[in-house]
Design a protein around this motif. Sequence first.
Motif, PDB file in Angstrom:
ATOM      1  N   ALA A  76      43.839  44.175  42.263  1.00  0.00           N
ATOM      2  CA  ALA A  76      44.766  43.314  41.530  1.00  0.00           C
ATOM      3  C   ALA A  76      44.458  41.844  41.780  1.00  0.00           C
ATOM      4  O   ALA A  76      44.469  41.025  40.851  1.00  0.00           O
ATOM      5  CB  ALA A  76      46.198  43.633  41.940  1.00  0.00           C
ATOM      6  N   SER A  80      43.299  38.987  39.058  1.00  0.00           N
ATOM      7  CA  SER A  80      44.200  37.854  38.775  1.00  0.00           C
ATOM      8  C   SER A  80      43.625  36.510  39.204  1.00  0.00           C
ATOM      9  O   SER A  80      43.998  35.471  38.652  1.00  0.00           O
ATOM     10  CB  SER A  80      45.555  38.077  39.466  1.00  0.00           C
ATOM     11  N   LYS A  81      42.725  36.508  40.201  1.00  0.00           N
ATOM     12  CA  LYS A  81      42.202  35.241  40.729  1.00  0.00           C
ATOM     13  C   LYS A  81      40.713  35.035  40.440  1.00  0.00           C
ATOM     14  O   LYS A  81      40.084  34.160  41.032  1.00  0.00           O
ATOM     15  CB  LYS A  81      42.469  35.155  42.235  1.00  0.00           C
ATOM     16  N   ASP A  82      40.167  35.823  39.547  1.00  0.00           N
ATOM     17  CA  ASP A  82      38.769  35.678  39.132  1.00  0.00           C
ATOM     18  C   ASP A  82      37.834  35.690  40.330  1.00  0.00           C
ATOM     19  O   ASP A  82      36.975  34.826  40.495  1.00  0.00           O
ATOM     20  CB  ASP A  82      38.599  34.377  38.329  1.00  0.00           C
TER      21      ASP A  82
END
Length: 378
Positions: A76, A80-82
């Motif tokens: 996840a 979400s944070k590349d």
Amino acid sequence: MDASVNRIPVSPDERALLVALKIGAQRQEEVRESLEELKLLVRTAGALVVDALVFSRESPDPASAVGKGQLEQVRALVGSKDIRLVVFDLNSMKPNQVRNLEETLKCRVLGRTEIILDIFARRARSAESKIQVELAQLRYTLPRLKGLGGVLSRLGGGIGTRGPGEKMIETDRRHILRRITVLKKKLEKITRHRRLVRTSRSGQVLGAVVGYTNAGKSTLINLLARDDLFVEDRLFATLDAYTRSVFLDDERKVLLTDTVGFIRNLPANLVESFNSTLEEISGADFIIHVVDSCSSDIEGSIETVNRELASLESLRKPVLLFFNKMDAVRDMDSVRRAMAGHQGAVSGSSLRGDGVDVLKAELMRLHDEFASPERIRC
């Protein structure tokens, strides 16, 4: 010396997530300190540390190091944070663990050892250090050839894929073994040359400067020898052993050798590969142990260095502790407590020159102890 050769800029494209495991009854403080050190290692390697996770487990999962629920948390965050790189605070990642993790996370996965190897590959400048790094890479790769499979296809750029030995990873076992043999012979030749150089210094007083990486060893030698060894506020700024003359007064002189810095959980194959450099410690008359007074775990750093000195059978040599970076200390009480446990320790700042007179007085004492005409060097 061109410092830019060693400087590794942090790349915003190399966005990294760190994952640490608290195994069984392991102390939380120990896990935290190791994770902080890993952050420094990853930044030194050139990545941007975006986030870090700590999971508790009785033992690493044999398939993916972490459990299914924990792996979902990692996935996840990666999405979400590349995140482009996930680094586990484990010295030895199994090939099947790496393969499974990369298939699930859709990004590169590395362990602590690979990060250190990458830094060493970037720092290597002399022919000797390049040979040592390549040898360490090959020794790390050899037992992992079986089961690497598709993991080899990830090589092609970024942290963990650089260095003199990177192309060897794609060869078969026999080719790697032949290359290891060639490199070992080259190192043996360098080792013989080093021994000849040490023999030529017979009668001179020789000290080895050791310490935890980034403690300020090179800066201290620069101060004492008025030289310009490369220094930088990063881990493993230099891998090569340099020897410089330090004139204590008009009549007394000692030779000081800068050595590669130590670190917690330094991979055994790296220690083995750098034996020719570490022999400079074994051949010294005395040791200056530089301590980073700003460290959050001063005693832990001292113990790490002492363990390596013990493995080199050098703990019986006279050891002079120099508590460095006193000009930047915030928690003076912890430094005083640490110094109280080490009689004869000297404190100061190699950057500002504080404490250098006291240090030189101690060096004069050591010089006089080892410089008697009757003394025969081994």
